[in-house]
Design an enzyme around this catalytic site. Structure first.
Site, PDB file in Angstrom:
ATOM      1  N   GLU A 178      78.274 -14.126  54.209  1.00  0.00           N
ATOM      2  CA  GLU A 178      77.778 -14.538  55.567  1.00  0.00           C
ATOM      3  C   GLU A 178      78.892 -15.110  56.465  1.00  0.00           C
ATOM      4  OE1 GLU A 178      74.198 -16.177  58.300  1.00  0.00           O
ATOM      5  OE2 GLU A 178      74.661 -17.032  56.222  1.00  0.00           O
ATOM      6  N   LYS A 215      76.060 -10.346  55.466  1.00  0.00           N
ATOM      7  CA  LYS A 215      75.223 -10.703  56.319  1.00  0.00           C
ATOM      8  C   LYS A 215      76.201 -11.153  57.700  1.00  0.00           C
ATOM      9  CE  LYS A 215      71.523 -14.002  57.624  1.00  0.00           C
ATOM     10  NZ  LYS A 215      70.384 -14.848  57.227  1.00  0.00           N
TER      11      LYS A 215
END
Length: 296
Positions: A178, A215
């Protein structure tokens, strides 16, 4: 893990989104305040975490929180080690609800340098990953933040994400990388283009079987990350809400055909401790439905 392939198939092909239930440390008081629990209503860290666990339990046991629309959920470490009605939370998610459990593993962010915030050192990571596997967790999530289109900073963020990701893979779990781009950045679109190229370079260094998830902030350009989603080493690309409201995040996500949601604040928007179960379940059900529709 016995159900690993089944979980992996659900992550790759399942219709729905991943719920992010992993607020931790400094973000917990803010999450509780939005839930109607102010700092004068609990005393000390243990009581604070008891309050957030009660909130998460209420979400996880709500009637609409099932694999019909929620295909995965990211947990904070304390939540993973906690129980719901005497059962480990990850077990409740998978065995009772059919929802794939993930664990947030980063220890927060370093101070900003080169327009980015790297992850802090994580000395006990391998022991934590071993525990996670024991709890039946499928994968992990690690967050760093990009504030501006700085090539050195973005290269450092992506290199660190993949380095930690390889450690996760070596322990038999699937990492969600992420590298968040701050949605308020004045160079957001430029940073996203740099990020895409940097991720693509690192993806090509992964070997067969080293499959990951990504993500990412919802990009300014529709479809920007489609080629990353199509990469053979990427199971799924999911989107963070990044501070957008539920409606705004869903509207933007709907323009990204190959991303599904992994929302935190947008999932719990409008929920309050003071609501009756009927009111709470209706508000949560409405959020779940909006996020699901944007994800499919």
């Amino acid at each position: 893990m016995a159900d690993f392939e089944k979980m992996k198939a659900q992550m790759a092909e399942g219709k729905g989104f991943i719920a992010a239930l992993d607020q931790s440390g400094g973000s917990t008081p803010k999450a509780l305040k939005l839930y109607g629990v102010t700092e004068d209503m609990y005393d000390g860290e243990t009581a604070m975490f008891d309050e957030i666990h009660a909130m998460r339990t209420r979400i996880i046991t709500a009637p609409d929180f099932t694999s019909d629309k929620v295909i995965g959920a990211i947990l904070f470490e304390r939540t993973m080690r906690g129980t719901i009605e005497g059962k480990p939370v990850s077990q409740v998610l998978w065995e009772d609800n059919g929802i794939v459990p993930f664990l947030k593993i980063d220890k927060g962010l370093e101070d900003e340098a080169d327009g980015v915030q790297l992850m802090k050192p994580n000395p006990g990571l391998e022991a934590l990953l071993k525990d996670a596997e024991g709890f039946g967790v499928f994968g992990t999530k690690e967050r760093s933040v990009i504030h501006e289109a700085n090539s050195d900073g973005i290269a450092a963020v992506v290199a660190q994400q993949f380095e930690v990701g390889r450690t996760v893979l070596s322990c038999g779990l699937v990492p969600i990388l992420e590298p968040e781009v701050n949605i308020k950045s004045s160079t957001k679109a430029e940073a996203e283009a740099m990020l895409k190229d940097e991720i693509a370079k690192h993806l090509d260094t992964l070997e067969d079987g080293q499959d990951i998830m990504l993500k990412l902030s919802i990009p300014t350009e529709a479809g920007l990350y489609d080629n990353l989603a199509d990469h053979p080493r990427v199971i799924r690309v999911v989107a963070l809400s990044g501070g957008y409201s539920t409606d705004e995040a869903c509207e933007k996500l709907a323009k990204q055909p190959k991303m599904i949601a992994s929302f935190s604040r947008a999932l719990s928007e409008g929920l309050s401790k003071q609501q009756s179960d009927e009111e709470f379940n209706a508000a949560l059900g409405s959020n779940i439905d909006k996020i699901y529709q944007a994800s499919i």
